[in-house]
Design a protein around this motif. Structure first.
Motif, short mmCIF file in Angstrom:
data_model
loop_
_atom_site.label_atom_id
_atom_site.label_comp_id
_atom_site.label_asym_id
_atom_site.label_seq_id
_atom_site.Cartn_x
_atom_site.Cartn_y
_atom_site.Cartn_z
N UNK A 188 39.03 -49.90 30.72
CA UNK A 188 38.00 -50.90 30.47
C UNK A 188 37.77 -51.77 31.69
N UNK A 189 36.51 -51.96 32.04
CA UNK A 189 36.17 -52.76 33.21
C UNK A 189 36.32 -54.25 32.88
N UNK A 190 36.85 -55.04 33.83
CA UNK A 190 36.96 -56.49 33.58
C UNK A 190 35.59 -57.14 33.55
N UNK A 191 35.51 -58.29 32.92
CA UNK A 191 34.25 -59.03 32.86
C UNK A 191 33.90 -59.55 34.26
N UNK A 192 32.74 -59.22 34.78
CA UNK A 192 32.33 -59.75 36.09
C UNK A 192 31.84 -61.19 35.97
N UNK A 193 31.77 -61.90 37.09
CA UNK A 193 31.23 -63.26 37.14
C UNK A 193 31.83 -64.13 36.04
N UNK A 194 33.15 -64.13 35.98
CA UNK A 194 33.85 -64.78 34.87
C UNK A 194 33.57 -66.28 34.79
N UNK A 195 33.56 -66.96 35.97
CA UNK A 195 33.37 -68.41 35.94
C UNK A 195 32.00 -68.78 35.40
N UNK A 196 30.96 -68.12 35.92
CA UNK A 196 29.60 -68.41 35.44
C UNK A 196 29.46 -68.08 33.96
N UNK A 197 30.03 -66.96 33.56
CA UNK A 197 29.94 -66.57 32.16
C UNK A 197 30.62 -67.57 31.24
N UNK A 198 31.81 -68.05 31.65
CA UNK A 198 32.53 -69.00 30.81
C UNK A 198 31.80 -70.34 30.71
N UNK A 199 31.16 -70.76 31.80
CA UNK A 199 30.38 -72.00 31.73
C UNK A 199 29.23 -71.84 30.73
N UNK A 200 28.54 -70.71 30.80
CA UNK A 200 27.45 -70.48 29.84
C UNK A 200 27.96 -70.44 28.41
#
Length: 395
Positions: A188-200
């Protein structure tokens, strides 16, 4: 992956079926309050339970759509929506209505999760999301114009959602089956752009709560504070949703020309002003002006937010589902929050509180949009005749 000119009709149909319940929330809550032995706050709580169930489905299924298969999951969601909303429309016992609404909400969330992953898989997710918003706005507007003339009862808007789910079912045959779109199933591929995604994910519940706290009590504002009839309120909502169609069309035509930060940041600030205007309305002119302005701005900003979330994980659409589910959490809390605030402090104070919250969270949303804006968006082109086609289809 679809070409930029290809219209993914099954995805748009799923998007419409999944989003229709939140769009019809004012009439659903208003009719529960009017025709069932529940208080206004309890009716808002039922609406919140419906939307919380929808959010739960999204969080549970965010990483499972490809594994289970978009076709199978969409059909399961549509079946749950039809059974739940249809059952709630036919019964009058409050516990049974609540159970049906919760079951239908889980079905809506399932359908929305599938639609979000398929939107992210498009070459131009913003164009697809704008077309989806056009479709659901047109259908909701048609329902608002029709329902007041079909008679009393709590079940008519619920039945409209159930029948929409049934009508969309035949289109699911064009969706991929399990494993059909997987790039690999080994790791399974890790979630990209984790910081931006978590802020959203963190701010979207607050953004949606403000929108749906107003939307959940808009019917009551029109009936009790602006002293309008149900038919007049329905016409205002239909016109407002029609203005939303034009707003989304404009957003689709502009596409990346304004970037993401300006539509999301400035648009959220404009929405805050619209909420204050609508919540303080005391006559037809102020109520219509506030609702029309708000409904014009809201789907524009939402289309950019959906496209932004989709761009964070274009291969699998996991951020699109997670951000959408986080938004549903705020949507779920909206009706109850609006009911409680308005009951305790009145509609104008409720509007001021919601607007202040929106202005605060506009800052981190704009920061995320600016960072993502460094990746160039594709040009969005929506045919001029699209709204007419969508409206004719909805009618």
């Amino acid at each position: 992956m679809s070409s930029p000119r290809t219209t993914p009709w099954p995805v748009l149909a799923l998007f419409t079926a999944g989003y229709l319940a939140p769009y019809l929330l004012p009439t659903v809550v208003g009719r529960l309050d009017a025709y069932l032995p529940v208080t206004a706050t309890q009716a808002g709580a039922i609406g919140s339970a419906l939307l919380l169930s929808s959010a739960t489905a999204g969080f549970l299924l965010a990483s499972l759509v490809e594994r289970i298969g978009a076709r199978r999951l969409a059909r399961a969601g549509l079946a749950l929506a039809f059974a739940g909303y249809g059952g709630a429309a036919l019964v009058h016992a409050v516990p049974a209505v609540v159970a049906g609404a919760v079951l239908g909400g889980f079905g809506s969330g399932t359908v929305t999760a599938v639609a979000a992953t398929r939107i992210a898989a498009q070459r131009d997710p913003h164009r697809t999301s704008t077309l989806g918003l056009l479709g659901v706005s047109a259908l909701a507007g048609a329902v608002y114009l029709t329902v007041p003339h079909l008679g009393p009862g709590h079940g008519l808007p619920l039945a409209a959602i159930a029948l929409t789910a049934l009508a969309v079912w035949p289109l699911t045959g064009r969706l991929p089956a399990a494993g059909a779109t997987l790039h690999t199933r080994r790791e399974p591929a890790p979630l990209p752009h984790r910081r931006s995604g978590l802020v959203l994910v963190a701010v979207m519940p607050c953004w949606s709560l403000a929108q749906n706290a107003l939307w959940g009590v808009s019917g009551r504002i029109g009936l009790t504070q602006a002293h309008l009839t149900e038919a007049a309120v329905g016409v205002v909502f239909a016109v407002a949703l029609g203005a939303g169609l034009l707003g989304v069309l404009g957003a689709g035509a502009l596409g990346p020309r304004l970037g993401r930060a300006l539509p999301i940041g400035a648009g959220t600030a404009l929405i805050a002003g619209c909420i204050v205007l609508s919540a303080s309305a005391t006559d037809l002119a102020s109520f219509a002006g506030g609702e029309i302005a708000w409904n014009t701005c809201y789907p524009i900003v939402l289309s950019y937010l959906i496209g932004l979330a989709a761009s964070l994980d274009p291969a699998r659409g996991r951020w699109a589902v997670l951000v959408g589910s986080a938004s549903s959490l705020g949507t779920a809390a909206g009706p109850l929050t609006g009911s409680l605030l308005s009951a305790q402090a009145g509609f104008p104070v409720m509007g001021a509180v919601l607007a202040a919250g929106l202005l605060v969270i506009a800052v981190p949303m704009t920061v995320v949009a600016r960072g993502a804006g460094r990746r160039m968006l594709p040009v969005v082109e929506i045919p001029v005749e699209t709204p007419a086609r969508q409206t004719a289809t909805a009618a």
